[in-house]
Motif scaffolding. Sequence first.
Motif, PDB file in Angstrom:
ATOM      1  N   ALA A   1       0.801  -1.216   0.000  1.00 38.39           N
ATOM      2  CA  ALA A   1       0.000   0.000   0.000  1.00 38.39           C
ATOM      3  C   ALA A   1       0.839   1.275   0.000  1.00 38.39           C
ATOM      4  CB  ALA A   1      -0.923   0.008   1.215  1.00 38.39           C
ATOM      5  N   SER A   2       2.165   1.126   0.118  1.00 38.41           N
ATOM      6  CA  SER A   2       3.019   2.311   0.159  1.00 38.41           C
ATOM      7  C   SER A   2       2.993   3.042  -1.174  1.00 38.41           C
ATOM      8  CB  SER A   2       4.451   1.903   0.507  1.00 38.41           C
ATOM      9  OG  SER A   2       4.488   1.295   1.775  1.00 38.41           O
ATOM     10  N   ASP A   3       2.923   4.364  -1.134  1.00 37.95           N
ATOM     11  CA  ASP A   3       2.850   5.101  -2.395  1.00 37.95           C
ATOM     12  C   ASP A   3       4.190   5.696  -2.820  1.00 37.95           C
ATOM     13  OD1 ASP A   3       1.015   7.960  -0.982  1.00 37.95           O
ATOM     14  OD2 ASP A   3       2.880   6.978  -0.400  1.00 37.95           O
ATOM     15  N   TYR A   4       5.114   5.788  -1.883  1.00 40.05           N
ATOM     16  CA  TYR A   4       6.464   6.238  -2.219  1.00 40.05           C
ATOM     17  C   TYR A   4       7.462   5.363  -1.487  1.00 40.05           C
ATOM     18  CZ  TYR A   4       5.442  10.640  -4.652  1.00 40.05           C
ATOM     19  OH  TYR A   4       5.040  11.584  -5.553  1.00 40.05           O
ATOM     20  N   PHE A   5       8.621   5.180  -2.099  1.00 36.69           N
ATOM     21  CA  PHE A   5       9.737   4.507  -1.456  1.00 36.69           C
ATOM     22  C   PHE A   5      10.919   5.472  -1.461  1.00 36.69           C
ATOM     23  CE2 PHE A   5       7.780   0.427  -1.031  1.00 36.69           C
ATOM     24  CZ  PHE A   5       6.832   0.432  -2.028  1.00 36.69           C
ATOM     25  N   ILE A   6      11.628   5.496  -0.346  1.00 36.70           N
ATOM     26  CA  ILE A   6      12.635   6.537  -0.133  1.00 36.70           C
ATOM     27  C   ILE A   6      13.937   5.900   0.335  1.00 36.70           C
ATOM     28  CG2 ILE A   6      13.102   8.727   1.033  1.00 36.70           C
ATOM     29  CD1 ILE A   6      10.053   8.580   1.922  1.00 36.70           C
ATOM     30  N   TRP A   7      15.036   6.467  -0.090  1.00 32.97           N
ATOM     31  CA  TRP A   7      16.346   6.069   0.442  1.00 32.97           C
ATOM     32  C   TRP A   7      16.910   7.227   1.259  1.00 32.97           C
ATOM     33  CZ3 TRP A   7      18.543   1.440   0.719  1.00 32.97           C
ATOM     34  CH2 TRP A   7      18.106   0.443  -0.149  1.00 32.97           C
ATOM     35  N   TYR A   8      17.397   6.878   2.472  1.00 30.46           N
ATOM     36  CA  TYR A   8      18.048   7.831   3.356  1.00 30.46           C
ATOM     37  C   TYR A   8      19.478   7.387   3.624  1.00 30.46           C
ATOM     38  CZ  TYR A   8      13.704  10.238   4.701  1.00 30.46           C
ATOM     39  OH  TYR A   8      12.551  10.980   4.710  1.00 30.46           O
ATOM     40  N   LYS A   9      20.335   8.372   3.838  1.00 25.78           N
ATOM     41  CA  LYS A   9      21.729   8.134   4.206  1.00 25.78           C
ATOM     42  C   LYS A   9      21.927   8.664   5.619  1.00 25.78           C
ATOM     43  CE  LYS A   9      26.396   9.787   2.961  1.00 25.78           C
ATOM     44  NZ  LYS A   9      27.150  10.716   2.070  1.00 25.78           N
ATOM     45  N   GLN A  10      22.548   7.878   6.477  1.00 28.46           N
ATOM     46  CA  GLN A  10      22.809   8.332   7.838  1.00 28.46           C
ATOM     47  C   GLN A  10      24.283   8.186   8.177  1.00 28.46           C
ATOM     48  OE1 GLN A  10      20.732   6.356  11.105  1.00 28.46           O
ATOM     49  NE2 GLN A  10      20.705   8.265  12.275  1.00 28.46           N
ATOM     50  N   GLU A  11      24.930   9.307   8.366  1.00 28.84           N
ATOM     51  CA  GLU A  11      26.329   9.306   8.794  1.00 28.84           C
ATOM     52  C   GLU A  11      26.389   9.264  10.310  1.00 28.84           C
ATOM     53  OE1 GLU A  11      28.846  11.864   5.797  1.00 28.84           O
ATOM     54  OE2 GLU A  11      26.928  12.847   6.139  1.00 28.84           O
TER      55      GLU A  11
END
Lengths: 112, 112
Positions: free
Chosen positions: B29-39
């Motif tokens: 059901a997700s409408d967006y998929f996102i990538w995050y970077k964490q330093e």
Amino acid sequence: EAGVAQSPRYKIIEKRQSVAFWCNPISGHATLYWYQQILGQGPKLLIQFQNNGVVDDSQLPKDRFSAERLKGVDSTLKIQPAKLEDSAVYLCASSFSRIEAFFGQGTRLTVV
Amino acid sequence: GESVGLHLPTLSVQEGDNSIINCAYSNSASDYFIWYKQESGKGPQFIIDIRSNMDKRQGQRVTVLLNKTVKHLSLQIAATQPGDSAVYFCAERRGSYDKVIFGPGTSLSVIP
């Protein structure tokens, strides 16, 4: 543009004590999120505000955690009483409409 | 339940090589998929997102691929640099209030 401000950066408390974290979101951002990030894991959503109303708090341990958003701007997250398993980084994020969320540096809580 | 990682996979790549980071998701059901970077010591930083009706999106040095058939998401980083060393999280955005749920992270280490 100023980012999301959080304080304090670090906090060490004994179990059963209380603690509060503060977040100042980016100006104009209607949505504010609080996440808990345990070491080695992805952030877990605790509570989400839209302006000053709560839209999701399904994973907030309400017997000990509480949060409020003052006048739809700043927010505080409180833990009372703290447990050892609450040791984590508490991240605040804000977003405007459907644009990406901007995160603060977080508050690292250690409960001893 | 929500996606929460218990382990942190590690990917080591040589500087200049391409990196591919993979993620499996659970909620159709997700409408967006996102990538995050964490330093280290910082909050997650948005890299790129992709709408659920797309299968590929390119940014600067990054490409995200979405395979809805097998519920798989990948992030490709071209010509990986030492500054790319960080933990990368995939996340899903869903619901009318844009709830953002993080998946397990992958630690990327770039060898100079």
